[in-house]
Design an enzyme around this catalytic site. Structure first.
Site, PDB file in Angstrom:
ATOM      1  N   GLY A 284       2.970  -3.638 -10.197  1.00  0.00           N
ATOM      2  CA  GLY A 284       2.490  -3.552  -8.820  1.00  0.00           C
ATOM      3  C   GLY A 284       2.071  -4.903  -8.290  1.00  0.00           C
ATOM      4  O   GLY A 284       1.167  -5.023  -7.468  1.00  0.00           O
ATOM      5  N   ALA A 285       2.788  -5.939  -8.767  1.00  0.00           N
ATOM      6  CA  ALA A 285       2.416  -7.309  -8.393  1.00  0.00           C
ATOM      7  C   ALA A 285       3.158  -7.794  -7.147  1.00  0.00           C
ATOM      8  O   ALA A 285       3.066  -8.958  -6.780  1.00  0.00           O
ATOM      9  CB  ALA A 285       2.667  -8.261  -9.563  1.00  0.00           C
TER      10      ALA A 285
ATOM     11  N   TYR B  70      -5.179  11.724  -6.973  1.00  0.00           N
ATOM     12  CA  TYR B  70      -5.464  10.311  -7.250  1.00  0.00           C
ATOM     13  C   TYR B  70      -6.668  10.181  -8.204  1.00  0.00           C
ATOM     14  O   TYR B  70      -6.623   9.424  -9.178  1.00  0.00           O
ATOM     15  CB  TYR B  70      -5.745   9.620  -5.916  1.00  0.00           C
ATOM     16  CG  TYR B  70      -5.971   8.136  -5.983  1.00  0.00           C
ATOM     17  CD1 TYR B  70      -4.903   7.250  -6.086  1.00  0.00           C
ATOM     18  CD2 TYR B  70      -7.269   7.607  -5.902  1.00  0.00           C
ATOM     19  CE1 TYR B  70      -5.117   5.880  -6.120  1.00  0.00           C
ATOM     20  CE2 TYR B  70      -7.489   6.246  -5.934  1.00  0.00           C
ATOM     21  CZ  TYR B  70      -6.405   5.379  -6.037  1.00  0.00           C
ATOM     22  OH  TYR B  70      -6.629   4.017  -6.072  1.00  0.00           O
TER      23      TYR B  70
ATOM     24  N   ALA C 151      -7.743  12.361 -10.320  1.00  0.00           N
ATOM     25  CA  ALA C 151      -7.333  12.845 -11.651  1.00  0.00           C
ATOM     26  C   ALA C 151      -6.537  11.757 -12.378  1.00  0.00           C
ATOM     27  O   ALA C 151      -6.751  11.503 -13.570  1.00  0.00           O
ATOM     28  CB  ALA C 151      -6.494  14.110 -11.512  1.00  0.00           C
TER      29      ALA C 151
ATOM     30  N   LYS D  63      -6.726   8.549 -11.942  1.00  0.00           N
ATOM     31  CA  LYS D  63      -7.564   7.382 -12.246  1.00  0.00           C
ATOM     32  C   LYS D  63      -8.603   7.705 -13.325  1.00  0.00           C
ATOM     33  O   LYS D  63      -8.975   6.829 -14.106  1.00  0.00           O
ATOM     34  CB  LYS D  63      -8.238   6.881 -10.969  1.00  0.00           C
ATOM     35  CG  LYS D  63      -7.237   6.334  -9.923  1.00  0.00           C
ATOM     36  CD  LYS D  63      -6.456   5.154 -10.459  1.00  0.00           C
ATOM     37  CE  LYS D  63      -5.632   4.448  -9.392  1.00  0.00           C
ATOM     38  NZ  LYS D  63      -4.881   3.309  -9.953  1.00  0.00           N
TER      39      LYS D  63
HETATM   40  P1  NDP Z   1      -0.674  -1.671  -2.564  1.00  0.00           P
HETATM   41  O1  NDP Z   1      -0.196  -0.395  -1.955  1.00  0.00           O
HETATM   42  O2  NDP Z   1      -1.048  -2.813  -1.681  1.00  0.00           O
HETATM   43  O3  NDP Z   1       0.426  -2.204  -3.625  1.00  0.00           O
HETATM   44  C1  NDP Z   1       0.903  -1.335  -4.604  1.00  0.00           C
HETATM   45  C2  NDP Z   1       1.837  -2.084  -5.541  1.00  0.00           C
HETATM   46  O4  NDP Z   1       2.272  -1.132  -6.540  1.00  0.00           O
HETATM   47  C3  NDP Z   1       3.092  -2.598  -4.858  1.00  0.00           C
HETATM   48  O5  NDP Z   1       3.468  -3.852  -5.393  1.00  0.00           O
HETATM   49  C4  NDP Z   1       4.139  -1.542  -5.205  1.00  0.00           C
HETATM   50  O6  NDP Z   1       5.475  -2.044  -5.308  1.00  0.00           O
HETATM   51  C5  NDP Z   1       3.685  -1.110  -6.577  1.00  0.00           C
HETATM   52  N1  NDP Z   1       4.151   0.230  -6.902  1.00  0.00           N
HETATM   53  C6  NDP Z   1       3.832   1.397  -6.293  1.00  0.00           C
HETATM   54  N2  NDP Z   1       4.498   2.415  -6.863  1.00  0.00           N
HETATM   55  C7  NDP Z   1       5.239   1.881  -7.870  1.00  0.00           C
HETATM   56  C8  NDP Z   1       6.148   2.417  -8.813  1.00  0.00           C
HETATM   57  N3  NDP Z   1       6.415   3.732  -8.873  1.00  0.00           N
HETATM   58  N4  NDP Z   1       6.746   1.571  -9.689  1.00  0.00           N
HETATM   59  C9  NDP Z   1       6.494   0.242  -9.641  1.00  0.00           C
HETATM   60  N5  NDP Z   1       5.637  -0.329  -8.773  1.00  0.00           N
HETATM   61  C10 NDP Z   1       5.026   0.498  -7.884  1.00  0.00           C
HETATM   62  O7  NDP Z   1      -1.894  -1.248  -3.509  1.00  0.00           O
HETATM   63  P2  NDP Z   1      -3.245  -2.027  -3.873  1.00  0.00           P
HETATM   64  O8  NDP Z   1      -2.955  -3.431  -4.168  1.00  0.00           O
HETATM   65  O9  NDP Z   1      -4.272  -1.680  -2.871  1.00  0.00           O
HETATM   66  O10 NDP Z   1      -3.654  -1.249  -5.218  1.00  0.00           O
HETATM   67  C11 NDP Z   1      -3.332  -1.731  -6.505  1.00  0.00           C
HETATM   68  C12 NDP Z   1      -3.994  -0.818  -7.540  1.00  0.00           C
HETATM   69  O11 NDP Z   1      -5.397  -0.801  -7.323  1.00  0.00           O
HETATM   70  C13 NDP Z   1      -3.535   0.625  -7.458  1.00  0.00           C
HETATM   71  O12 NDP Z   1      -3.443   1.174  -8.751  1.00  0.00           O
HETATM   72  C14 NDP Z   1      -4.641   1.289  -6.681  1.00  0.00           C
HETATM   73  O13 NDP Z   1      -4.727   2.660  -6.969  1.00  0.00           O
HETATM   74  C15 NDP Z   1      -5.839   0.529  -7.194  1.00  0.00           C
HETATM   75  N6  NDP Z   1      -6.986   0.576  -6.300  1.00  0.00           N
HETATM   76  C16 NDP Z   1      -6.907   0.087  -5.024  1.00  0.00           C
HETATM   77  C17 NDP Z   1      -8.006   0.146  -4.186  1.00  0.00           C
HETATM   78  C18 NDP Z   1      -8.001  -0.388  -2.798  1.00  0.00           C
HETATM   79  O14 NDP Z   1      -8.996  -0.190  -2.098  1.00  0.00           O
HETATM   80  N7  NDP Z   1      -6.959  -1.088  -2.345  1.00  0.00           N
HETATM   81  C19 NDP Z   1      -9.263   0.772  -4.648  1.00  0.00           C
HETATM   82  C20 NDP Z   1      -9.236   1.243  -6.002  1.00  0.00           C
HETATM   83  C21 NDP Z   1      -8.128   1.149  -6.780  1.00  0.00           C
HETATM   84  P3  NDP Z   1       6.270  -2.619  -3.988  1.00  0.00           P
HETATM   85  O15 NDP Z   1       5.497  -3.819  -3.543  1.00  0.00           O
HETATM   86  O16 NDP Z   1       7.595  -2.982  -4.540  1.00  0.00           O
HETATM   87  O17 NDP Z   1       6.256  -1.506  -3.014  1.00  0.00           O
END
Ligand code: NDP
Length: 248
Positions: free
Chosen positions: A13-14, A156, A158, A160
């Site tokens: 998810g980078a 979500y 569940a 986490k």
């Molecule tokens: P974003 O929606 O900004 O980014 C999500 C990233 O995950 C993207 O790079 C996306 O890929 C990738 N991704 C999503 N689904 C898949 C998949 N099936 N396979 C591979 N890659 C995937 O999310 P955030 O940066 O906000 O969140 C990052 C993490 O932090 C998550 O796990 C989220 O649950 C957690 N989190 C976030 C919070 C917040 O307030 N933002 C709070 C608490 C937890 P692509 O770029 O290619 O679409």
């Protein structure tokens, strides 16, 4: 600072948001980075940005973390490309928020399969290499939702909370091999995921945060860097909330 010189970090998810901040931070501290996201364009974009600052430090990989077989193949490719894997950050995640009484089976499965099974899939893909190296760091990105539960997030929360149980189990399995597994639980962080929230929900959330503001990706990145560093070598199976005090 180069706490991660000669180390390889895989960050899922980078492509944007928190994962991008983590990948950049670890690269700034000397790691080579496998940049994983679902889309080729976003993984490429982050890898290009890292390589502009640190030539040849990053390679992009596009894979759906929920697909077990595809992730094993990507893991093999990463190990072939970099020769090792020292740090795995399972950060890829999605939301499909709605009240439980309206939640579809698809909404449930998509969130569990990406957030929870995805982290298992990538751990499974690299653990053997870490065992052979006799060391490694896994950091799983959970959420305050997994600690407290949040309305509209049964799926979500569940996923986490499940990450926490999974992390503690793997931490116990592999402590004797020098592998630590920890969890970071962010609160509300400014990314695409929270950009969709209405002004009303943002205000309501802020009222529950003692520090009275949303965090930044860098707040999570610095915590992940600490847990991945030698300074955190005696910490395993722990959950660190980075949430402005929201869950205390
Ligand atoms: P974003 O929606 O900004 O980014 C999500 C990233 O995950 C993207 O790079 C996306 O890929 C990738 N991704 C999503 N689904 C898949 C998949 N099936 N396979 C591979 N890659 C995937 O999310 P955030 O940066 O906000 O969140 C990052 C993490 O932090 C998550 O796990 C989220 O649950 C957690 N989190 C976030 C919070 C917040 O307030 N933002 C709070 C608490 C937890 P692509 O770029 O290619 O679409």
């Amino acid at each position: 600072m180069s706490r991660f010189e000669n180390q390889v970090a895989i960050v899922t998810g980078a492509g944007r948001g928190i994962g991008e901040a983590i990948a950049r931070r670890l690269a700034d501290e000397g790691a080579r980075i496998a940049v994983v996201s679902r889309s080729e364009s976003n993984s490429q974009k982050t890898a290009d940005a890292i390589n502009a600052a640190h030539p040849d430090a990053a390679k992009p990989y596009a894979v759906d973390v929920a697909d077990f077989d595809a992730v094993q193949k990507t893991g093999e490719q990463i190990l072939a490309d970099f020769g090792r894997a020292d740090v795995l950050v399972n950060n890829a995640g999605i939301t499909r928020d709605t009240l439980a009484m309206r939640m579809s089976s698809e909404d449930w499965d998509a969130v569990i399969n990406t957030n929870l099974k995805g982290a298992f899939n990538f751990s499974r893909a690299v653990l053997r290499a870490m065992v052979k190296q006799r060391g490694g760091r896994i950091i799983n990105i959970s959420s305050v939702s997994g600690l407290m539960g949040l309305a509209g997030q049964a799926n979500y929360a569940a996923s986490k909370a499940g990450l926490i149980g999974m992390s503690k189990s793997i931490a116990r399995e592999l402590a004797s091999r020098g592998i630590t597994v920890n969890v970071v639980a962010p609160g509300f962080i400014e990314t695409d995921m929270t950009a969709v929230l209405s002004e009303e929900i943002r205000k309501g959330a802020q009222a529950q945060i003692p520090l009275a503001r949303f965090g930044a990706g860098e707040d999570i990145a610095s915590t992940v860097a600490f847990l991945a560093s030698p300074e955190a070598g005696y910490i395993t199976g722990q959950v660190l909330a980075v949430d402005g005090g929201m869950s205390m």
